[in-house]
Design an enzyme around this catalytic site. Sequence first.
Site, mmCIF file in Angstrom:
data_model
loop_
_atom_site.group_PDB
_atom_site.id
_atom_site.type_symbol
_atom_site.label_atom_id
_atom_site.label_comp_id
_atom_site.label_asym_id
_atom_site.label_seq_id
_atom_site.Cartn_x
_atom_site.Cartn_y
_atom_site.Cartn_z
ATOM 1 N N CYS A 47 -0.528 3.240 16.121
ATOM 2 C CA CYS A 47 -1.447 4.346 16.398
ATOM 3 C C CYS A 47 -1.000 5.106 17.652
ATOM 4 O O CYS A 47 -0.673 4.490 18.674
ATOM 5 C CB CYS A 47 -2.832 3.732 16.607
ATOM 6 S SG CYS A 47 -4.059 4.867 17.253
ATOM 7 N N HIS A 82 -14.732 2.909 -2.120
ATOM 8 C CA HIS A 82 -13.756 1.935 -1.625
ATOM 9 C C HIS A 82 -12.670 2.591 -0.785
ATOM 10 O O HIS A 82 -11.594 2.027 -0.617
ATOM 11 C CB HIS A 82 -13.165 1.140 -2.801
ATOM 12 C CG HIS A 82 -14.198 0.292 -3.491
ATOM 13 N ND1 HIS A 82 -14.059 -0.194 -4.773
ATOM 14 C CD2 HIS A 82 -15.416 -0.153 -3.066
ATOM 15 C CE1 HIS A 82 -15.138 -0.898 -5.099
ATOM 16 N NE2 HIS A 82 -15.973 -0.880 -4.088
ATOM 17 N N ALA A 96 -11.051 7.362 -21.151
ATOM 18 C CA ALA A 96 -11.496 8.506 -20.349
ATOM 19 C C ALA A 96 -10.826 9.798 -20.823
ATOM 20 O O ALA A 96 -11.487 10.826 -21.005
ATOM 21 C CB ALA A 96 -11.189 8.251 -18.876
ATOM 22 N N TYR A 126 0.830 -1.214 0.000
ATOM 23 C CA TYR A 126 0.000 0.000 0.000
ATOM 24 C C TYR A 126 0.860 1.258 0.000
ATOM 25 O O TYR A 126 0.485 2.270 -0.599
ATOM 26 C CB TYR A 126 -0.999 -0.030 1.174
ATOM 27 C CG TYR A 126 -2.098 -1.016 0.867
ATOM 28 C CD1 TYR A 126 -3.172 -0.652 0.065
ATOM 29 C CD2 TYR A 126 -2.003 -2.334 1.292
ATOM 30 C CE1 TYR A 126 -4.149 -1.565 -0.282
ATOM 31 C CE2 TYR A 126 -2.981 -3.257 0.950
ATOM 32 C CZ TYR A 126 -4.052 -2.866 0.162
ATOM 33 O OH TYR A 126 -5.011 -3.781 -0.203
ATOM 34 N N CYS A 150 -6.149 3.816 12.313
ATOM 35 C CA CYS A 150 -5.796 2.695 13.189
ATOM 36 C C CYS A 150 -6.706 1.501 12.921
ATOM 37 O O CYS A 150 -7.916 1.650 12.785
ATOM 38 C CB CYS A 150 -5.919 3.137 14.644
ATOM 39 S SG CYS A 150 -5.639 1.771 15.788
ATOM 40 N N CYS A 206 -8.688 1.190 16.758
ATOM 41 C CA CYS A 206 -9.624 2.204 17.269
ATOM 42 C C CYS A 206 -10.152 3.122 16.169
ATOM 43 O O CYS A 206 -11.044 3.925 16.419
ATOM 44 C CB CYS A 206 -8.968 3.029 18.387
ATOM 45 S SG CYS A 206 -7.744 4.220 17.798
ATOM 46 N N GLY A 262 -14.789 3.636 -17.050
ATOM 47 C CA GLY A 262 -13.588 2.902 -16.646
ATOM 48 C C GLY A 262 -13.774 1.909 -15.522
ATOM 49 O O GLY A 262 -12.870 1.739 -14.713
ATOM 50 N N CYS A 277 -3.796 4.313 20.580
ATOM 51 C CA CYS A 277 -4.008 3.028 21.274
ATOM 52 C C CYS A 277 -2.920 1.995 20.996
ATOM 53 O O CYS A 277 -2.967 0.898 21.552
ATOM 54 C CB CYS A 277 -5.369 2.450 20.884
ATOM 55 S SG CYS A 277 -5.406 1.702 19.244
HETATM 56 P P1 OAD Z 1 -11.026 -2.968 -13.112
HETATM 57 O O1 OAD Z 1 -9.559 -3.113 -13.209
HETATM 58 O O2 OAD Z 1 -11.825 -4.171 -12.740
HETATM 59 O O3 OAD Z 1 -11.596 -2.434 -14.502
HETATM 60 C C1 OAD Z 1 -10.991 -1.357 -15.157
HETATM 61 C C2 OAD Z 1 -11.837 -1.007 -16.352
HETATM 62 O O4 OAD Z 1 -11.279 0.157 -16.927
HETATM 63 C C3 OAD Z 1 -11.895 -2.081 -17.436
HETATM 64 O O5 OAD Z 1 -13.244 -2.273 -17.843
HETATM 65 C C4 OAD Z 1 -11.064 -1.466 -18.589
HETATM 66 O O6 OAD Z 1 -11.569 -1.834 -19.868
HETATM 67 C C5 OAD Z 1 -11.268 0.007 -18.343
HETATM 68 N N1 OAD Z 1 -10.213 0.886 -18.854
HETATM 69 C C6 OAD Z 1 -8.899 0.619 -19.015
HETATM 70 N N2 OAD Z 1 -8.252 1.694 -19.467
HETATM 71 C C7 OAD Z 1 -9.181 2.678 -19.595
HETATM 72 C C8 OAD Z 1 -9.135 4.037 -20.003
HETATM 73 N N3 OAD Z 1 -7.985 4.612 -20.372
HETATM 74 N N4 OAD Z 1 -10.295 4.759 -20.000
HETATM 75 C C9 OAD Z 1 -11.458 4.172 -19.621
HETATM 76 N N5 OAD Z 1 -11.559 2.904 -19.219
HETATM 77 C C10 OAD Z 1 -10.438 2.156 -19.205
HETATM 78 O O7 OAD Z 1 -11.299 -1.732 -12.121
HETATM 79 P P2 OAD Z 1 -12.619 -1.382 -11.311
HETATM 80 O O8 OAD Z 1 -13.841 -1.705 -12.090
HETATM 81 O O9 OAD Z 1 -12.456 -0.010 -10.796
HETATM 82 O O10 OAD Z 1 -11.604 -2.609 -5.228
HETATM 83 O O11 OAD Z 1 -12.504 -2.400 -10.109
HETATM 84 C C11 OAD Z 1 -13.448 -2.360 -9.096
HETATM 85 C C12 OAD Z 1 -12.772 -2.627 -7.772
HETATM 86 O O12 OAD Z 1 -12.037 -3.851 -7.835
HETATM 87 C C13 OAD Z 1 -11.721 -1.609 -7.395
HETATM 88 O O13 OAD Z 1 -12.255 -0.462 -6.765
HETATM 89 C C14 OAD Z 1 -10.867 -2.380 -6.438
HETATM 90 C C15 OAD Z 1 -10.737 -3.668 -7.207
HETATM 91 O O14 OAD Z 1 -10.423 -4.790 -6.475
HETATM 92 C C16 OAD Z 1 -11.095 -2.214 -4.052
HETATM 93 O O15 OAD Z 1 -10.045 -1.639 -3.932
HETATM 94 C C17 OAD Z 1 -11.980 -2.572 -2.901
#
Ligand code: OAD
Length: 254
Positions: A155, A122, A239, A71, A130, A133, A195, A158
């Site tokens: 933290c 998300h 995008a 991270y 933390c 807490c 996206g 705590c």
């Molecule tokens: P994904 O990686 O699942 O999907 C990304 C999407 O962006 C795909 O449909 C691609 O076709 C599209 N894409 C790629 N390049 C692009 C561009 N330049 N312009 C527009 N679209 C483009 O990502 P998410 O759908 O955001 O969760 O994933 C959902 C969640 O799964 C995330 O928030 C994360 C992950 O695990 C957490 O962190 C909890």
Amino acid sequence: MRTEPTPDPAVVDLLRAATKVTVMTGAGMSAESGVPTFRDAQTGLWEEFDAASLATPEAWEDDPEMVWPWYLWRARMVRGVEPNAGHLALAELARHKDVRLVTQNVDDLHERAGSDVLAHLHGSLLAFRCTDCGAPAPEPELPEEPTSRAMPPVCAECGGYVRPGVVWFGESLALEPFEAAERAHEDADIVLVIGTSGVVFPAAALPITSRGLGIPVVEINPDETELSDLVQHAWRTTAAAGLPLLVEAATRPV
Ligand code: OAD
């Protein structure tokens, strides 16, 4: 489906006529800023890394020293990139329309482009807190190079481990932002879904709800997704390429 370089005139008209514009973004929104998506073939984070070992409460409990540096690496990556033309176009759109921006992204690129974000469904990579807490914690030093193992700081309140402020698989979404996002998807003149692969619920349910209510839903994504069949319009563009054209066309004086 539309692959043309210019936006569908029907979508331009819908956006021009709209007052309330709900926007749902996913990782593809930030791809052209240099932030990897999760599921794109070759480049997606889940192609290279194991979600179960890095993005679950169990992984954190079992081995926080392994999870923590991943991270830090991602937070550093986000700190080192800039909003793209798509982020900037959405900020511009909000100067003309009542934009309610809902994002699954854990970066701060919408904010840095000048947008107010209604809901970070998300969480945020840059909001540390933390584990025990919940007290907010200051941003730790972000290393130049990724390390394989590092102890999380503790933290000040705590002594619990400081964790990243993202939602992990198996955790519930924060109620308040989710409810705000729901309201925004139930009461909109148009919904733009940008996206996202549409595979992670409950976020993916939001545009489905909009469609069920008869609200026009427009997908902006270079690839087909789980949502493509149910949206009213799909524009196969990125995008950063598509949004400036769409926003310009829908807001230019006639
Ligand atoms: P994904 O990686 O699942 O999907 C990304 C999407 O962006 C795909 O449909 C691609 O076709 C599209 N894409 C790629 N390049 C692009 C561009 N330049 N312009 C527009 N679209 C483009 O990502 P998410 O759908 O955001 O969760 O994933 C959902 C969640 O799964 C995330 O928030 C994360 C992950 O695990 C957490 O962190 C909890």
